[in-house]
Design a protein around this motif. Structure first.
Motif, short mmCIF file in Angstrom:
data_model
loop_
_atom_site.label_atom_id
_atom_site.label_comp_id
_atom_site.label_asym_id
_atom_site.label_seq_id
_atom_site.Cartn_x
_atom_site.Cartn_y
_atom_site.Cartn_z
N TRP A 183 35.97 45.33 45.29
CA TRP A 183 37.01 44.19 45.30
C TRP A 183 38.26 44.64 45.88
N GLU A 191 45.48 44.75 26.46
CA GLU A 191 46.77 44.57 26.59
C GLU A 191 46.86 43.28 27.62
N GLU A 196 48.61 48.39 43.11
CA GLU A 196 48.15 47.40 43.70
C GLU A 196 48.58 47.10 45.13
N GLN A 205 54.78 39.13 25.04
CA GLN A 205 54.16 40.36 25.61
C GLN A 205 55.07 40.90 26.79
N ARG A 251 41.49 43.27 47.11
CA ARG A 251 42.34 42.10 46.64
C ARG A 251 42.88 41.33 47.76
N ASN A 252 42.84 39.82 47.40
CA ASN A 252 43.11 38.92 48.44
C ASN A 252 42.46 39.00 49.69
N SER A 291 39.81 36.01 43.32
CA SER A 291 39.84 35.96 41.57
C SER A 291 40.98 36.58 41.00
N ALA A 292 41.38 36.30 39.99
CA ALA A 292 42.48 36.80 38.96
C ALA A 292 41.86 37.94 38.50
N SER A 293 40.59 37.97 38.04
CA SER A 293 40.15 39.08 37.15
C SER A 293 38.61 38.75 37.26
N GLU A 317 51.38 34.41 46.87
CA GLU A 317 50.66 34.29 45.63
C GLU A 317 51.11 34.46 44.49
N TYR A 356 50.68 38.79 49.46
CA TYR A 356 50.79 39.22 48.01
C TYR A 356 51.83 38.60 47.42
N LYS A 416 37.89 44.62 33.84
CA LYS A 416 37.96 43.40 34.58
C LYS A 416 38.16 43.66 35.93
N ASN A 417 38.25 45.04 36.37
CA ASN A 417 38.10 45.44 37.59
C ASN A 417 36.64 45.78 38.23
N ASP A 463 45.47 40.52 27.55
CA ASP A 463 44.16 39.71 27.65
C ASP A 463 44.26 38.68 26.41
N ARG A 489 49.50 38.62 36.57
CA ARG A 489 48.22 37.91 37.04
C ARG A 489 46.98 38.81 36.88
N THR A 490 47.26 39.88 37.36
CA THR A 490 45.85 40.63 37.65
C THR A 490 46.12 41.97 36.52
N LYS A 491 47.19 42.04 35.67
CA LYS A 491 47.43 43.01 34.88
C LYS A 491 46.96 44.31 35.16
N THR A 492 47.42 44.82 36.69
CA THR A 492 47.22 46.16 37.17
C THR A 492 48.57 46.72 37.75
N TYR A 509 47.94 46.39 50.50
CA TYR A 509 48.75 45.25 51.09
C TYR A 509 49.88 45.52 52.14
#
Lengths: 556, 334
Positions: A235, A155, B90, B54, A237-238, A66-68, B292, B289, A221-222, A157, B82-85, B94
């Motif tokens: 979650w 921010e 993040e 932005q 990730r990946n 998922s992206a979000s 993608e 990571y 979103k997380n 979104d 993509r994930t805005k993190t 990984y």
């Protein structure tokens, strides 16, 4: 140095011993691992019956992450799949179809002018954080999506599905959302919108807990919080997303499983290997090539998703001679769809006649396809002024990526190239990398003919015909630059019409016009394949690619 | 030694700045609209424009570069589009996953490679020598993709010895502390879990380690052969020293220097080359990571990811140089 080398030897020896020890260890393994509460069937697909009886965890393998987890800010299917389990919308699609039915809203009334929708909400529903679901929560969510100045639009979104389904800022369809009382919510529209209920049912409009959004802010979103059958737990990730059973779910007896783990396994073959090895219970996107292996394995079952997509070749009207309808029709006659289906889809596809799938209401059965006929194709080319075939080679853009509607674009393009060669049309196949591909076809300067496809979002013909072929979709999804005013009027009228029978008639007319103009060569509607353990029951694949996992269980 | 260390570290700075410039310009030379790629085919023009503004993608790229470097110097690795993190937050899991896999692969490659090389040299022109060198030749030319799938087919599907994907058994998950699961399970004292984690490591580390294993074996063999013909070895043999000691004690020490270089370089190569292995084995590492990020045009992640790998690569090289001095006192850095 001596220490080093003897250590090296010891470790090497140890590794060899443990490796060779693995073989005899198989039974032990199953024994020790089964001590975990739900560790059934780890060692082998043929798990013992008592192990299967206690299985209450589903592990699903899919191609991407998922992206979000906030379904309101995403448009990708992988994100929506999770959102679908954590959130409920006011309405939902009947499992396996694209018809709407009640969900968080028990019933609804539409005013005669089609401008007011009043929803009666299901009483006593709670969000996962324990707060109440009520009309105020619905108002909060819709305000968050529509108000550009909302403090809960974080921010980066954007609420793309809201903008595309209910109009962008400045031309919103929804004028106002009002809480009449705790369980009644009223929508007032600026203009009638026929697919309004279809749209409301989309996962993107799942109702989130206002308290959680206020508290978690951009972190929502997380860590999503909704009213759905499963509660978000973790979650990685990946790697994986873990969902736990919602013990207070408002639908009686659901969900049936205790836990769902969704893993990202990008490689199709590796995913299928993992299924056969019992490491996952259900996998998406089986390669058609693996179908025979699957059918030979009694421990597994095949699941077919209803075909709800279309793949096509689009003509670029900006390039000569593809602005000429005779040339387009000629090339339509020169594609052998059945041969393509047999060669590249293992039969898991049907030839496409119209730009929308036959399972969708409003589909026009009466439209006849251009059958494979090279003589007719040559005759039409001659009529268009090209008796010897086209003078210049045609640039055909073939998709560099695999999509559910087209697993291998380049091979299909090569087959078509060979067909066209027979009527004197030389083709150069180009497959730039995906992002460039989308840019190029959108600009329409480099390609003569391009390959693309679409999976329906919401079970309304508007989402195929208007979205892909109307002049309003230039620039954007109408990469053919096809403009037909008559068609445009029809499609706009169909959007405003609220009587479904009348709308259906309008869409049938639209399909006739499109067939005659031939802006596309519709290729196939595919049946995407999934595979699962034989004892997995209650999984109803949805046409739009999202489904409820709440009814899934494992039979003894 | 200390001044050498300092000098070497000082040299890292221009190298890393050079890296940022190269990576930055290459990424921005890739055609394609990141806004469209990120938001997808179904996004509206308006939201794409907003995203460009932005992200600063509408600004000239030199300005973008300086903004990026400014943030980097303040310890801000950027935010994933993509994930805005934040990437700094993040990337850790990984990175840990990749480090664990790389370490296991290197352990496999070094032990098997060095020992096979030694034995081949010791028993030059024997059947063992020929077999090992043929295996090494095949190993170098083996596509990782194919090897990985074959391993899964044999050890997971047919024999059911080992799991085919992932880092752990999802039905019985490991609590992550450091994200290095081998270490996490040891800290927690969960020995059953440790064994599961190791089982998950075996297939991918063999797939990843086969090529370096083959290279190391060949390097060790030729280096050993050279040393074995030198005078001091002949002397040792003449003294009647047991052959095992001659080989493993006297010869190996001097033969190891070039091998160490290869090990260092190969470790760096593994870090970058783990993408295929991570894809086949669904290993959530830094290779995937970055991969993608590339397919979704996530500029900040690509930049930072490559930079982090380059940084580790440079550090490994530094460590190798320092190890030379530790092994061979004749090497000093004045």
């Amino acid at each position: 140095m001596k220490k080093w080398s003897s250590l090296a030897l010891a470790v090497t020896l140890g590794a060899v011993l443990t490796l060779s020890g693995c073989g005899g260890d198989n039974n032990n393994n199953a024994g020790t691992e089964a001590t975990g509460s739900n560790a059934a069937a780890t060692a082998a697909p043929e798990s013992s019956p008592e192990a299967a009886a206690q299985q209450d965890t589903l592990i699903l393998g899919r191609g991407g992450d998922s992206a979000s987890l906030d379904p309101a800010i995403v448009t990708d299917g992988e994100s929506l799949k999770i959102g679908h389990q954590v959130f409920d919308s006011l309405l939902e699609y009947k499992p396996g179809t694209s018809e709407v039915q009640a969900s968080l809203a028990d019933s609804w009334e539409v005013s005669a002018d089609g401008l007011t929708y009043t929803f009666k909400l299901h009483p006593g529903v709670k969000f996962h954080d324990g707060t109440d679901f009520n009309a105020e929560a619905v108002v909060f969510n819709f305000t968050r999506w529509s108000d550009p100045a909302s403090e809960f639009k974080f921010e980066g979104d954007s609420f793309d599905y809201y903008d595309s389904m209910f109009g962008p800022e400045g031309s919103r369809v929804i004028k106002e959302v009002k809480a009449v009382d705790a369980t009644t919510v009223q929508f007032t529209l600026n203009q009638p919108q026929a697919p309004f209920l279809q749209n409301i049912a989309m996962t993107s409009f799942g109702i989130a807990s206002p308290a959680a959004i206020k508290e978690k802010k951009e972190n929502f979103k997380n860590e999503p919080v909704g009213t759905g059958p499963y509660v978000f737990k973790e979650w990685k990730r990946n790697d994986s997303i873990t969902l736990d059973r919602n013990p207070n779910y408002w639908k009686e007896g659901l969900p049936k499983l205790n836990k769902i783990i969704v893993r990202s396994i990008p490689d199709n073959s590796a995913r299928f290997n993992a299924l056969q090895n019992g490491e996952i219970d259900l996998m998406e996107d089986l390669s058609p090539d693996d179908l025979s292996t699957l059918e030979g394995n009694t421990g597994l079952q095949k699941i077919e998703r209803p075909p709800f997509n279309v793949s096509y070749l689009g003509f670029n009207f900006k390039q000569k001679p593809f602005d000429n309808v005779k040339v387009r029709q000629a090339l339509n006659y020169a594609v052998n769809k059945q041969a393509i289906i047999d060669a590249f889809f293992s039969g898991q596809a049907t030839a496409a006649v119209n730009p929308m799938p036959p399972s969708l209401w409003g589909y026009n059965d009466a439209v006849k396809d251009y059958e494979y006929d090279l003589d007719k194709a040559k005759a039409l080319l001659a009529e268009a002024g090209y008796p010897e075939g086209l003078p210049d080679p045609v640039t055909l853009y073939a998709m560099p990526v695999s999509r559910p509607y087209m697993p291998d674009g380049k091979k299909v393009a090569e087959a078509i190239q060979a067909d066209w060669e027979k009527i004197g049309v030389k083709t150069v196949i180009e497959s730039p990398e995906w992002a460039t591909y989308l840019d190029d076809t959108k600009a329409g300067e480099k390609d003569d003919i391009y390959m693309l496809g679409w999976t329906g979002d919401n079970g309304d013909p508007d989402n195929f015909l208007y979205t892909l072929l109307d002049k309003d979709a230039i620039p954007g999804n109408n990469r053919s630059f096809y403009v037909n005013e008559e068609l445009h009027t029809l499609l706009i009228n169909a959007q405003k019409e609220t009587d479904q029978a009348k709308r259906s008639g309008l869409y049938k007319q639209a399909q006739e016009i499109i067939k005659a103009d031939a802006p596309w060569i519709p290729l196939v509607h595919t049946t995407p394949l999934l595979a699962a353990k034989a004892n997995l029951k209650g999984y109803v694949p949805g046409p739009t690619g999202t489904e409820y996992y709440s009814e899934i269980y494992f039979e003894q | 030694m200390n001044s050498y260390l300092l000098k070497r570290i000082m040299v890292l700075v221009p190298v890393l700045i050079g890296m940022t410039m190269i990576v930055f310009s290459i990424i921005h030379a890739i055609p394609g609209d990141p806004a469209e790629t990120i938001l997808g085919q179904k996004a509206t023009e308006q939201s794409k424009q907003a995203l460009r503004e932005q992200l600063g993608l509408d600004k000239p790229w030199l300005q973008q570069y300086f903004n990026y470097m400014g943030d980097l110097l303040q310890g801000d690795l950027g935010t994933s589009i993509r994930t805005k993190t934040p990437i700094a937050k993040e990337i850790m899991p990984y990175l840990a996953a990749t480090l664990e896999l790389t370490a296991a692969a290197m352990l496999f490659a070094a032990f098997v490679g060095v020992n096979a090389g030694i034995l081949s040299a010791w028993r030059q022109n024997s059947w063992f020598d020929y077999t090992a060198m043929i295996i090494a030749l095949v190993g170098v030319s083996m596509p990782i993709f194919w090897l990985g799938l074959m391993e899964q087919l044999l050890f997971a599907l047919k024999l059911h010895w080992l799991p085919s994907i992932g880092r752990m058994d999802q039905r019985n998950p490991v609590e992550s502390i450091t994200n290095l699961y081998v270490i996490d399970t040891i800290i927690a004292g969960q020995w059953g879990q440790l064994w599961t984690v190791i089982k998950h490591l075996i297939l991918p580390s063999i797939a990843l380690g086969t090529i370096p294993m083959a290279i190391i074996a060949r390097m060790t063999r030729s280096s050993m052969l050279e040393v074995m013909n030198s005078d001091y070895i002949r002397t040792a043999k003449a003294k009647g020293m047991p052959q095992f000691l001659v080989v493993y004690k006297h010869a190996l020490k001097n033969a190891l220097i070039p091998v160490l270089t290869v090990v260092g370089l190969q470790t760096g190569a593994l870090l970058g080359g783990a993408v295929l292995t991570e894809t086949i084995f669904a290993w959530p590492g830094v290779g995937r990571y970055i991969y993608e990020a590339i397919s979704s045009r996530d500029y900040p992640v690509i930049q930072t990811g490559i930079l982090v790998i380059a940084f580790i690569f440079v550090v490994i090289n530094l460590l190798v140089d320092l190890l030379y001095a530790a092994i061979d006192p004749r090497i000093n850095y004045k």
